[in-house]
Design a protein around this motif. Structure first.
Motif, PDB file in Angstrom:
ATOM      1  N   THR A  39       0.830  -1.285  -0.090  1.00 40.74           N
ATOM      2  CA  THR A  39      -0.053   0.096   0.076  1.00 40.74           C
ATOM      3  C   THR A  39       0.875   1.416   0.082  1.00 40.74           C
ATOM      4  N   ASP A  41       1.397   5.047   1.063  1.00 35.56           N
ATOM      5  CA  ASP A  41       1.216   6.073   2.330  1.00 35.56           C
ATOM      6  C   ASP A  41       0.357   7.227   1.281  1.00 35.56           C
ATOM      7  N   GLY A  42      -0.661   7.591   2.013  1.00 35.34           N
ATOM      8  CA  GLY A  42      -1.569   8.768   1.483  1.00 35.34           C
ATOM      9  C   GLY A  42      -0.590  10.227   1.442  1.00 35.34           C
ATOM     10  N   ALA A  43       0.300  10.301   2.326  1.00 36.21           N
ATOM     11  CA  ALA A  43       1.269  11.408   2.410  1.00 36.21           C
ATOM     12  C   ALA A  43       2.449  11.505   1.339  1.00 36.21           C
ATOM     13  N   VAL A  45       1.905   9.594  -1.672  1.00 39.31           N
ATOM     14  CA  VAL A  45       1.232   9.923  -2.974  1.00 39.31           C
ATOM     15  C   VAL A  45       1.053  11.411  -3.244  1.00 39.31           C
ATOM     16  N   LYS A  46       0.629  12.152  -2.124  1.00 40.27           N
ATOM     17  CA  LYS A  46       0.426  13.570  -2.271  1.00 40.27           C
ATOM     18  C   LYS A  46       1.704  14.025  -2.566  1.00 40.27           C
TER      19      LYS A  46
END
Length: 70
Positions: A39, A41-43, A45-46
């Protein structure tokens, strides 16, 4: 001092190359793995999206500057 005329395509290509180099240098750290670990990490990807947006913006600005100089 004399000005050097640079063709617009050459300037755009140089800006694109510079942007790609920045992405490679900042995105591929020595400890990075070529295999994703499942997966993202959302941070992360941003952060990568922001870097991509910044590089595209810099390339567009370089193209605009080259157009104005020619």
């Amino acid at each position: 001092m004399t000005r050097v005329a640079v063709p617009r395509r050459a300037a755009a290509a140089l800006a694109t190359l510079a942007a790609a180099t920045v992405l490679l240098l900042t995105g591929c750290t020595p400890g990075a793995s070529a295999k994703p670990n499942g997966t993202a990490d959302g941070a992360t990807v941003k952060d990568m999206q922001q870097k991509l947006d910044d590089a595209e913006s810099a390339a567009a600005q370089a193209d605009t500057d080259a157009t104005q100089n020619n």
